[in-house]
Design an enzyme around this catalytic site. Structure first.
Site, short mmCIF file in Angstrom:
data_model
loop_
_atom_site.label_atom_id
_atom_site.label_comp_id
_atom_site.label_asym_id
_atom_site.label_seq_id
_atom_site.Cartn_x
_atom_site.Cartn_y
_atom_site.Cartn_z
N SER A 61 42.27 37.63 40.24
CA SER A 61 43.58 38.27 40.38
C SER A 61 43.85 38.76 41.80
O SER A 61 45.00 38.81 42.23
CB SER A 61 43.66 39.47 39.41
OG SER A 61 43.61 39.01 38.10
N GLU A 63 43.49 37.33 44.42
CA GLU A 63 44.08 36.26 45.23
C GLU A 63 45.55 35.98 44.88
O GLU A 63 46.21 35.17 45.55
CB GLU A 63 43.27 34.95 45.07
CG GLU A 63 41.97 34.91 45.83
CD GLU A 63 40.88 35.81 45.25
OE1 GLU A 63 40.34 36.65 45.99
OE2 GLU A 63 40.58 35.70 44.04
N VAL A 124 44.12 38.47 34.43
CA VAL A 124 43.58 39.37 33.41
C VAL A 124 42.47 40.18 34.06
O VAL A 124 41.42 39.63 34.41
CB VAL A 124 43.02 38.58 32.20
CG1 VAL A 124 42.31 39.52 31.24
CG2 VAL A 124 44.15 37.85 31.47
N THR A 130 32.63 50.20 37.66
CA THR A 130 32.90 50.72 39.01
C THR A 130 34.40 50.89 39.23
O THR A 130 35.21 50.68 38.32
CB THR A 130 32.35 49.74 40.07
OG1 THR A 130 33.15 48.55 40.02
CG2 THR A 130 30.90 49.40 39.82
N HIS A 132 36.17 48.98 41.02
CA HIS A 132 36.71 47.67 41.38
C HIS A 132 38.07 47.40 40.75
O HIS A 132 39.03 46.97 41.40
CB HIS A 132 35.68 46.64 40.90
CG HIS A 132 35.78 45.32 41.57
ND1 HIS A 132 36.43 44.26 40.98
CD2 HIS A 132 35.31 44.87 42.76
CE1 HIS A 132 36.34 43.20 41.79
NE2 HIS A 132 35.67 43.55 42.87
N PHE A 157 55.55 39.87 36.77
CA PHE A 157 54.27 40.56 36.77
C PHE A 157 53.48 40.23 35.50
O PHE A 157 53.61 40.89 34.47
CB PHE A 157 54.52 42.07 36.87
CG PHE A 157 53.27 42.89 37.04
CD1 PHE A 157 52.51 42.81 38.20
CD2 PHE A 157 52.85 43.77 36.05
CE1 PHE A 157 51.37 43.58 38.36
CE2 PHE A 157 51.71 44.54 36.20
CZ PHE A 157 50.97 44.45 37.36
N ARG A 171 46.97 40.99 23.39
CA ARG A 171 48.12 40.75 24.29
C ARG A 171 48.29 39.27 24.65
O ARG A 171 49.30 38.88 25.20
CB ARG A 171 48.00 41.63 25.53
CG ARG A 171 48.36 43.07 25.22
CD ARG A 171 47.76 44.07 26.15
NE ARG A 171 48.11 45.44 25.74
CZ ARG A 171 47.50 46.10 24.74
NH1 ARG A 171 46.53 45.53 24.06
NH2 ARG A 171 47.88 47.33 24.41
C1 DLZ Z 1 35.20 40.36 41.08
C2 DLZ Z 1 36.11 40.40 39.90
C3 DLZ Z 1 35.83 41.23 38.80
C4 DLZ Z 1 34.61 42.10 38.74
N1 DLZ Z 1 36.62 41.26 37.72
C5 DLZ Z 1 37.74 40.49 37.70
C6 DLZ Z 1 38.60 40.50 36.58
O1 DLZ Z 1 38.39 41.17 35.55
N2 DLZ Z 1 39.71 39.74 36.64
C7 DLZ Z 1 40.03 38.96 37.72
O2 DLZ Z 1 41.08 38.30 37.71
N3 DLZ Z 1 39.21 38.92 38.80
C8 DLZ Z 1 38.08 39.65 38.81
N4 DLZ Z 1 37.24 39.62 39.89
C9 DLZ Z 1 37.52 38.66 41.00
C10 DLZ Z 1 38.49 39.20 42.06
O3 DLZ Z 1 39.82 39.23 41.56
C11 DLZ Z 1 38.47 38.28 43.31
O4 DLZ Z 1 38.63 36.94 42.91
C12 DLZ Z 1 37.18 38.39 44.10
O5 DLZ Z 1 36.92 39.73 44.43
C13 DLZ Z 1 37.27 37.54 45.41
O6 DLZ Z 1 38.32 38.01 46.24
#
Ligand code: DLZ
Length: 204
Positions: A61, A63, A124, A130, A132, A157, A171
């Site tokens: 997400s 990106e 999603v 954490t 994050h 969105f 969902r």
């Molecule tokens: C790293 C990561 C994590 C832990 N969880 C998700 C998530 O639940 N959904 C999602 O779309 N992407 C996740 N990512 C990846 C990050 O969005 C991203 O692709 C990486 O940090 C590289 O930039």
């Protein structure tokens, strides 16, 4: 008292002249697949032609804002170089997959080469242990909002920010033992893209 959620009774819009982009993340693929299918189903129901829907994917997400921006820019370049296949890619000076896909087949038949009327961003995010999740959810929400206001293109969105996987299954409309419980929000995003794409062409 019943709680009314969702966008209300859908008005029917004719999407047959629209060009729609979809960018989706690949994390949490089961839900992503269902949401993407739901969005495409709503676009088809509104008459958006399959050849006028461009789907691109990115790893996660985080990106999404960059990819939406690049996809929309590529469609603008493609539109301004009418009839010259490949000119958009040359102008961009890039041979990335994103650029190639978004400009390919530009002058063929019914396929539109107009800039996208709306772009749907689908991801999603599931909260972990954490911070994050909070950082990504915040950055992506703000990034997508900035893009639609600065770029003057509707960005739908389609980011689910979930506290559990179960919330996401509902969902995406694939919860329960028969995988058909809940409501597919992708449907709403497809309808929103058509409505905003049409309204963008004229509000008064
Ligand atoms: C790293 C990561 C994590 C832990 N969880 C998700 C998530 O639940 N959904 C999602 O779309 N992407 C996740 N990512 C990846 C990050 O969005 C991203 O692709 C990486 O940090 C590289 O930039």
């Amino acid at each position: 008292m019943a709680i009314l959620k969702g966008p209300g009774e859908p008005k029917s819009y004719d999407g047959s002249n629209l060009r729609i982009g979809i960018v989706h993340a690949r994390w949490n693929a089961t839900m992503i697949d269902a949401l993407l299918a739901g969005a495409k189903q709503a676009l088809a129901q509104a008459g958006v032609k399959e050849e006028n829907i461009v789907v691109q994917s990115v790893p996660g997400s985080y990106e999404l804002p960059y990819a939406v921006k690049q996809l929309y820019s590529a469609s603008q370049v493609q539109s301004s170089s009418t009839g010259i296949v490949g000119a958009a890619a040359d102008l961009l000076g890039s041979t990335s997959d994103l650029t190639k896909l978004s400009v390919s087949g530009g002058d063929s038949g019914a396929k539109s080469t107009a800039p996208f009327d709306a772009i749907i961003a689908i991801g999603v995010l599931i909260k972990g242990e954490t911070m994050h999740f909070e950082y990504i959810a915040d950055a992506v929400s703000h990034g997508l909002m900035r893009l639609q206001l600065d770029g003057n293109v509707p960005v739908i969105f389609g980011l689910l920010t979930l506290l559990s996987e179960e919330q996401g299954l509902y969902r995406a409309g694939i919860a329960g033992k028969d995988k058909n419980e809940g409501h597919n929000h992708g449907n709403d995003w497809g309808s929103a893209a058509v409505e905003l794409g049409i309204k963008r062409k004229g509000w008064v």
